[in-house]
Design an enzyme around this catalytic site. Structure first.
Site, PDB file in Angstrom:
ATOM      1  N   SER A   1       0.839  -1.199   0.000  1.00 30.77           N
ATOM      2  CA  SER A   1       0.000   0.000   0.000  1.00 30.77           C
ATOM      3  C   SER A   1       0.870   1.244   0.000  1.00 30.77           C
ATOM      4  O   SER A   1       1.976   1.245   0.575  1.00 30.77           O
ATOM      5  CB  SER A   1      -0.846  -0.027   1.277  1.00 30.77           C
ATOM      6  OG  SER A   1      -1.457   1.211   1.492  1.00 30.77           O
TER       7      SER A   1
ATOM      8  N   TYR B   1      -2.003  -0.887  10.980  1.00 29.01           N
ATOM      9  CA  TYR B   1      -2.251  -1.393   9.622  1.00 29.01           C
ATOM     10  C   TYR B   1      -1.069  -1.055   8.711  1.00 29.01           C
ATOM     11  O   TYR B   1      -0.488  -1.926   8.060  1.00 29.01           O
ATOM     12  CB  TYR B   1      -3.556  -0.808   9.034  1.00 29.01           C
ATOM     13  CG  TYR B   1      -3.661  -1.091   7.559  1.00 29.01           C
ATOM     14  CD1 TYR B   1      -3.903  -2.381   7.106  1.00 29.01           C
ATOM     15  CD2 TYR B   1      -3.448  -0.089   6.610  1.00 29.01           C
ATOM     16  CE1 TYR B   1      -3.944  -2.663   5.736  1.00 29.01           C
ATOM     17  CE2 TYR B   1      -3.495  -0.356   5.254  1.00 29.01           C
ATOM     18  CZ  TYR B   1      -3.741  -1.647   4.823  1.00 29.01           C
ATOM     19  OH  TYR B   1      -3.764  -1.926   3.478  1.00 29.01           O
TER      20      TYR B   1
ATOM     21  N   LYS C   1       2.024  -3.504   6.882  1.00 36.76           N
ATOM     22  CA  LYS C   1       2.390  -3.600   5.458  1.00 36.76           C
ATOM     23  C   LYS C   1       3.891  -3.380   5.283  1.00 36.76           C
ATOM     24  O   LYS C   1       4.561  -4.076   4.517  1.00 36.76           O
ATOM     25  CB  LYS C   1       1.610  -2.566   4.632  1.00 36.76           C
ATOM     26  CG  LYS C   1       0.127  -2.877   4.517  1.00 36.76           C
ATOM     27  CD  LYS C   1      -0.117  -4.088   3.620  1.00 36.76           C
ATOM     28  CE  LYS C   1      -1.536  -4.580   3.671  1.00 36.76           C
ATOM     29  NZ  LYS C   1      -1.774  -5.831   2.966  1.00 36.76           N
TER      30      LYS C   1
END
Ligand code: NAD
Ligand code: WQD
Length: 338
Positions: free
Chosen positions: A124, A149, A153
Site C-alpha cells: 500500500s 495497519y 504492510k
C-alpha cells in the site's frame, strides 16, 4: 496449473479473480470471509462462465494450506488476505499483526514446503507515511507509518526483502496500491464495506443513495489547490490488470520487485464529490469539518516504473471510476446482502 488467490472473495481479490478467469487461468481461492461474502465469487462465476475452486479457510491454518498445495498444481500466489481498516487497527493491533504479518509468514512457509516460489503481495502507498514530496516513486522514503495497519504492510515488505536475499529462487513482487475505487462495469461486483464506511468513495456513494446524510470533508486548510486532501484514485479493474501484468513479468528483472500501482494523477475530495455528482446526476451534501487525525495532505504516485517493468498503466478516468461506483451502488443498495 493454477494461481492461488488469498482473500479472493474480497474487493480487489474478486475483481482480480474475474480477470484471471476471463483470460483462461485456473484459480484457487482461500478466504475466511471475515470481510467478504461468498456471493462475490458466485457472481464472478456468473460473469465469466467459469468457476474458481474456493476454500473457506484462514491463511493462518497450515493444514488448509497443505491440502491446497497438495491438491492443486499452484504456480503462483497472489496474497490479498489481510485486515485493512486503519481505525480498527489502532484498537486491535494484535489482530492486525496476526493476520497481516503472521498470516504472510505462515503462507510463505507453506509455499516453501510445497516448492511454490512466485509471490505477489498487496502492499500500500501507506508505507510512504507522510511524504516529503509528491509524486511518490518507489525510491521515496518509507516509514513513519502512524497506525498498526500501515506498519504491518511495511513489516511484511521488510520480511519479503530479507526472505528474497536468503532465497534467491523466490520471485516476489510487492505492489503498492494507491486509493482503489470503482467496481466492475457490470455492476455485479464491487466494494461492500461493513457498517459506516471509513473511506471517501463508499461514503459519498452511500450519501448519493440516501443511506447517509452528509459527507464530512476532513479539512479544507491543507496546502493543496482547494484546501482538501489529494489522493491518487485508481479503478479496481486497473488494479486487476496490474496483477496480471505482474504475474506475467514475475520471471523477468529482479527477483524482488516493489512497484507502485497508481494513475500518477492526484484529485481532491471536492474533485471527487463533483465527479460523483456528475455520474449519479444528484447533489451530494457535504460539510467541512476538522482534519482527520493521521491524514496527510497529498499522496499520489509516479507510476512510471510499472510501465517500464510490467508494461502496465492505468487506463480508467475519474469519471469512469465514479460511473462504475455509482452503477454498483444503485444496483446493490445493500451490497451483497439482500
Ligand atoms: P478486503 O477486505 O475486501 O479483502 C481482503 C480479503 O481477505 C477479504 O475477503 C477477507 O475476508 C479476507 N481475509 C482477511 N483475513 C484473512 C485470513 N486471515 N485468512 C483468509 N482470508 C482472510 O480488502 P481489499 O480492499 O480487497 O484489499 C485487499 C488487500 O489489498 C489487503 O491486503 C489490503 O490491505 C490491500 N490494500 C487495500 C487497499 C484499499 O484501500 N482497498 C489499499 C492498499 C492495499
Ligand atoms: C481519502 C481522502 C480524507 C473520508 C486509506 C488508508 C490507506 C489505503 C486506502 C489501504 C482523504 C478524505 C475521507 C471522509 C473525507 N488503504 N475523506 N471524508 O485515507 O487516503 O487511505 O485507504 O492500504 O492505507 O489510509 O483514503 O478514502 O479514507 O480518504 O474528507 O468521510 O478523503 O481526508 O483526504 P486514505 P480515504
Amino acid at each position: 496449473m493454477a494461481i492461488l488467490v488469498t482473500g479472493g472473495a474480497g474487493y480487489i481479490g474478486s475483481h482480480t479473480v474475474l480477470t484471471l478467469l476471463e483470460r483462461g487461468d485456473d484459480v484457487v481461492v482461500i478466504d475466511n470471509l471475515s470481510n467478504a461474502s461468498r456471493t462475490s465469487l458466485d457472481r464472478v462465476a456468473e460473469l465469466t462462465g467459469r468457476v474458481p475452486t474456493v476454500y473457506i479457510a484462514d491463511v493462518l491454518d497450515r493444514q488448509a494450506l497443505k491440502i491446497i498445495f497438495a491438491d492443486h498444481n499452484i504456480t503462483d500466489v497472489i496474497h490479498f488476505a489481510g485486515l485493512k481498516s486503519v481505525s480498527e487497527s489502532i484498537n486491535e493491533p494484535l489482530a492486525y499483526y496476526q493476520n497481516n504479518v503472521t498470516g504472510t509468514l505462515v503462507l510463505l512457509d507453506e509455499m516453501q514446503a510445497a516448492g511454490v516460489n512466485r509471490f505477489i503481495f498487496s502492499s500500500s502507498a501507506t508505507v510512504y507515511g507522510d511524504p516529503q514530496s509528491v509524486p511518490l516513486s518507489e525510491h521515496s522514503r518509507t516509514g513513519g507509518t502512524t497506525n498498526p495497519y500501515g506498519t504491518s504492510k511495511l513489516m511484511v515488505e521488510q520480511i519479503l526483502a530479507d526472505f528474497s536475499r536468503a532465497q534467491p529462487d523466490f520471485r516476489i513482487t510487492c505492489l503498492r496500491y494507491f486509493n482503489p475505487v470503482g467496481a466492475h462495469p457490470s455492476g455485479r461486483i464491487g466494494e461492500d464495506p461493513n457498517g459506516i464506511p471509513n473511506n471517501l468513495v463508499p461514503y459519498i456513494s452511500q450519501v448519493a443513495i440516501g443511506k447517509l446524510e452528509t459527507v464530512s470533508v476532513y479539512g479544507n486548510d491543507y496546502p493543496t489547490p482547494d484546501g482538501t486532501g489529494v489522493r491518487d484514485y485508481i479503478h479496481v479493474m486497473d488494479l486487476a490488470t496490474g496483477h496480471l501484468a505482474a504475474l506475467d513479468c514475475q520471471n523477468k528483472g529482479a527477483a524482488y520487485k516493489v512497484i507502485n500501482l497508481g494513475t500518477g494523477v492526484g484529485y481532491s475530495v471536492i474533485n471527487l464529490i463533483e465527479a460523483f455528482e456528475k455520474a449519479a446526476q444528484t447533489k451530494i451534501n457535504y460539510q467541512f469539518v476538522n482534519r482527520r487525525p493521521g491524514d496527510i495532505a497529498e499522496c499520489w504516485s509516479d507510476p512510471s516504473l510499472a510501465y517500464k517493468e510490467l508494461g502496465w498503466k492505468a487506463v480508467y478516468t475519474l469519471d469512469e471510476m465514479m460511473r462504475d461506483t455509482w452503477n454498483w451502488q444503485k444496483n446493490n443498495p445493500n451490497g451483497y446482502s439482500i
